[in-house]
Scaffold this active site. Structure first.
Site, PDB file in Angstrom:
ATOM      1  N   ASN A  12       0.910  -1.167   0.000  1.00 47.92           N
ATOM      2  CA  ASN A  12       0.000   0.000   0.000  1.00 47.92           C
ATOM      3  C   ASN A  12       0.929   1.192   0.000  1.00 47.92           C
ATOM      4  O   ASN A  12       1.711   1.367   0.956  1.00 47.92           O
ATOM      5  CB  ASN A  12      -0.868  -0.080   1.244  1.00 47.92           C
ATOM      6  CG  ASN A  12      -1.867   1.040   1.406  1.00 47.92           C
ATOM      7  OD1 ASN A  12      -2.306   1.266   2.527  1.00 47.92           O
ATOM      8  ND2 ASN A  12      -2.250   1.725   0.364  1.00 47.92           N
ATOM      9  N   GLN A  45      -2.182   6.705  -1.502  1.00 47.97           N
ATOM     10  CA  GLN A  45      -2.490   7.879  -0.683  1.00 47.97           C
ATOM     11  C   GLN A  45      -1.267   8.808  -0.607  1.00 47.97           C
ATOM     12  O   GLN A  45      -0.125   8.353  -0.743  1.00 47.97           O
ATOM     13  CB  GLN A  45      -2.885   7.478   0.760  1.00 47.97           C
ATOM     14  CG  GLN A  45      -4.309   6.989   0.914  1.00 47.97           C
ATOM     15  CD  GLN A  45      -4.457   5.496   0.649  1.00 47.97           C
ATOM     16  OE1 GLN A  45      -3.521   4.720   0.893  1.00 47.97           O
ATOM     17  NE2 GLN A  45      -5.613   5.084   0.162  1.00 47.97           N
ATOM     18  N   ASN A  65      -6.557  10.460  -0.453  1.00 47.61           N
ATOM     19  CA  ASN A  65      -6.624   9.317  -1.371  1.00 47.61           C
ATOM     20  C   ASN A  65      -6.190   9.719  -2.776  1.00 47.61           C
ATOM     21  O   ASN A  65      -6.127  10.909  -3.106  1.00 47.61           O
ATOM     22  CB  ASN A  65      -8.080   8.801  -1.432  1.00 47.61           C
ATOM     23  CG  ASN A  65      -8.439   7.937  -0.236  1.00 47.61           C
ATOM     24  OD1 ASN A  65      -7.654   7.124   0.231  1.00 47.61           O
ATOM     25  ND2 ASN A  65      -9.628   8.138   0.276  1.00 47.61           N
ATOM     26  N   CYS A  74      -5.571   6.078   8.147  1.00 47.96           N
ATOM     27  CA  CYS A  74      -4.842   5.218   7.200  1.00 47.96           C
ATOM     28  C   CYS A  74      -3.837   4.397   8.015  1.00 47.96           C
ATOM     29  O   CYS A  74      -2.839   4.942   8.494  1.00 47.96           O
ATOM     30  CB  CYS A  74      -4.136   6.064   6.147  1.00 47.96           C
ATOM     31  SG  CYS A  74      -3.223   5.076   4.941  1.00 47.96           S
ATOM     32  N   GLY A  75      -4.121   3.131   8.195  1.00 43.13           N
ATOM     33  CA  GLY A  75      -3.293   2.310   9.096  1.00 43.13           C
ATOM     34  C   GLY A  75      -1.883   2.117   8.561  1.00 43.13           C
ATOM     35  O   GLY A  75      -0.895   2.362   9.273  1.00 43.13           O
ATOM     36  N   ASN A  76      -1.769   1.701   7.302  1.00 48.74           N
ATOM     37  CA  ASN A  76      -0.428   1.509   6.732  1.00 48.74           C
ATOM     38  C   ASN A  76       0.294   2.858   6.652  1.00 48.74           C
ATOM     39  O   ASN A  76       1.511   2.935   6.871  1.00 48.74           O
ATOM     40  CB  ASN A  76      -0.527   0.897   5.331  1.00 48.74           C
ATOM     41  CG  ASN A  76      -0.998  -0.553   5.380  1.00 48.74           C
ATOM     42  OD1 ASN A  76      -0.575  -1.326   6.239  1.00 48.74           O
ATOM     43  ND2 ASN A  76      -1.902  -0.918   4.491  1.00 48.74           N
ATOM     44  N   ASN A 191     -14.816   1.849   2.557  1.00 46.95           N
ATOM     45  CA  ASN A 191     -13.802   0.862   2.168  1.00 46.95           C
ATOM     46  C   ASN A 191     -14.466  -0.510   2.272  1.00 46.95           C
ATOM     47  O   ASN A 191     -15.107  -0.799   3.294  1.00 46.95           O
ATOM     48  CB  ASN A 191     -12.599   0.955   3.121  1.00 46.95           C
ATOM     49  CG  ASN A 191     -11.960   2.342   3.092  1.00 46.95           C
ATOM     50  OD1 ASN A 191     -11.209   2.669   2.179  1.00 46.95           O
ATOM     51  ND2 ASN A 191     -12.289   3.175   4.084  1.00 46.95           N
ATOM     52  N   CYS A 218      -4.487  -2.906   3.302  1.00 46.29           N
ATOM     53  CA  CYS A 218      -5.252  -1.810   3.914  1.00 46.29           C
ATOM     54  C   CYS A 218      -5.204  -2.034   5.422  1.00 46.29           C
ATOM     55  O   CYS A 218      -5.792  -3.002   5.923  1.00 46.29           O
ATOM     56  CB  CYS A 218      -6.692  -1.818   3.400  1.00 46.29           C
ATOM     57  SG  CYS A 218      -7.709  -0.499   4.110  1.00 46.29           S
ATOM     58  N   GLY A 219      -4.479  -1.162   6.126  1.00 46.54           N
ATOM     59  CA  GLY A 219      -4.277  -1.359   7.565  1.00 46.54           C
ATOM     60  C   GLY A 219      -5.569  -1.203   8.352  1.00 46.54           C
ATOM     61  O   GLY A 219      -5.917  -2.051   9.176  1.00 46.54           O
ATOM     62  N   SER A 220      -6.294  -0.103   8.070  1.00 48.71           N
ATOM     63  CA  SER A 220      -7.557   0.099   8.797  1.00 48.71           C
ATOM     64  C   SER A 220      -8.564  -0.981   8.390  1.00 48.71           C
ATOM     65  O   SER A 220      -9.391  -1.405   9.201  1.00 48.71           O
ATOM     66  CB  SER A 220      -8.116   1.501   8.521  1.00 48.71           C
ATOM     67  OG  SER A 220      -8.277   1.723   7.110  1.00 48.71           O
ATOM     68  N   GLY A 221      -8.447  -1.454   7.143  1.00 46.07           N
ATOM     69  CA  GLY A 221      -9.326  -2.550   6.685  1.00 46.07           C
ATOM     70  C   GLY A 221      -9.036  -3.847   7.408  1.00 46.07           C
ATOM     71  O   GLY A 221      -9.946  -4.606   7.757  1.00 46.07           O
TER      72      GLY A 221
HETATM   73  N1  LIG Z   1      -8.962   4.576   1.490  1.00 49.55           N
HETATM   74  C1  LIG Z   1      -9.076   4.874   2.916  1.00 49.55           C
HETATM   75  C2  LIG Z   1      -7.828   5.652   3.406  1.00 49.55           C
HETATM   76  C3  LIG Z   1      -6.571   4.770   3.374  1.00 49.55           C
HETATM   77  C4  LIG Z   1      -6.752   3.540   4.195  1.00 49.55           C
HETATM   78  C5  LIG Z   1      -5.728   2.441   3.962  1.00 49.55           C
HETATM   79  N2  LIG Z   1      -4.707   2.700   2.989  1.00 49.55           N
HETATM   80  C6  LIG Z   1      -5.138   1.982   5.280  1.00 49.55           C
HETATM   81  O1  LIG Z   1      -3.996   1.484   5.312  1.00 49.55           O
HETATM   82  O2  LIG Z   1      -5.870   2.043   6.308  1.00 49.55           O
HETATM   83  C7  LIG Z   1     -10.321   5.752   3.157  1.00 49.55           C
HETATM   84  O3  LIG Z   1     -10.754   6.426   2.222  1.00 49.55           O
HETATM   85  O4  LIG Z   1     -10.836   5.715   4.286  1.00 49.55           O
END
Ligand SMILES: N[C@H](CCC[C@H](N)C(=O)O)C(=O)O
Length: 275
Positions: A12, A45, A65, A74-76, A191, A218-221
């Site tokens: 990411n 991002q 984004n 954004c976790g990562n 997401n 996706c870290g938060s994912g």
């Molecule tokens: N696309 C996400 C932001 C980046 C999240 C993702 N890259 C992560 O690592 O959490 C959003 O619009 O909320």
């Protein structure tokens, strides 16, 4: 001229800019152009590092984004932000507190070079995700193109919907992800995660990200998928989430507790742009 560092967390990828010692002026159109992987630098991002807004924080960081939209989590990116401020000599602390639009994050450098992020407390109420439902539920449904999709939903400071699938490699991530990302059920878009439970300590996940399409991680994912799987009793409280770009370690002790995420952050190259 603006100096930047190109970084990634499990593929990411990010452009990170020191906006303390520089004054970048980046309109959404400029961000979209720079995000283009043929006509620009290419990234999922863009992260801006700024002075803190709270007295107890070391920095503030902002997240944009690839489509130019500014978001709150954004976790990562948080791990790459931490690596960046250390590499750039902006701090020598082992623990960094950073203001974001979703609240404060605490970032810790582990002895093995990985970084652990306290991602805050997940929010389950529909109004906090946000999603258009009268009351909180363990599973929601939304229809599109004649199909009905069931998913869990949670905010990690950004909105996530997570579908459970039998085979993550065969999941219709592009088609269904695109449909649900901008479905009216999500007033701020969302997401969209596709999660396969492997056993009580392992999840496989792919994420169609809001404003960036499918990313390698996706870290938060990963946090959102772990929270939903733990809530549904499918996995234990310490779980490894395997994404196409690599694995993250996620821990969550239950409602009212923060989610902890551990993983790598890599610097790839430095450059300059004339935005
Ligand atoms: N696309 C996400 C932001 C980046 C999240 C993702 N890259 C992560 O690592 O959490 C959003 O619009 O909320």
């Amino acid at each position: 001229m603006i100096h930047f560092t190109k970084m990634h967390g499990l593929g990411n990828d990010f452009v990170v800019i020191d906006a303390i010692r520089q004054t970048p002026r980046l309109e959404p159109e400029t961000i979209r152009r720079l995000a283009d992987r043929h006509f620009g630098i290419g990234f999922d991002q863009l992260l801006l590092v700024e002075k803190p807004v709270s007295p107890n924080a070391d920095f503030k960081y902002r997240i944009f984004n690839a489509d130019g939209s500014e978001v709150s989590q954004c976790g990562n990116g948080a791990r790459c932000f931490a690596r960046f401020v250390r590499d750039q000599g902006l701090t020598d602390k082992d623990e960094v507190c950073v203001d974001t639009d979703a609240g404060q994050l605490l970032l810790k450098f582990d002895s093995d070079g990985q970084i652990t992020v306290n991602m805050g407390i997940p929010r389950h109420h529909p109004a906090e995700v946000p999603l258009l439902a009268d009351q909180e539920a363990s599973s929601y449904q939304a229809s599109a193109n004649g199909e009905t999709y069931a998913f869990g939903a949670v905010s990690m400071g950004n909105p996530h919907a997570v579908l459970q699938v039998d085979n993550v490699e065969a999941a219709p991530v592009a088609a269904v992800g695109r449909l649900l990302e901008s479905h009216p059920f999500f007033p701020a878009r969302a997401n969209i995660g596709f999660m396969q439970i492997m056993d009580r300590e392992h999840i496989k996940l792919r994420v169609y990200e809001r404003g960036a399409a499918e990313t390698l991680a996706c870290g938060s994912g990963a946090c959102a998928a772990a929270v939903i799987a733990i809530e549904h009793g499918l996995v234990d409280r310490h779980v490894q989430v395997q994404l196409p770009g690599g694995a993250l370690k996620i821990s969550w002790a239950g409602r009212g507790e923060p989610v902890l995420m551990t993983g790598p952050a890599i610097s790839v190259f430095e450059g300059t742009i004339e935005p």
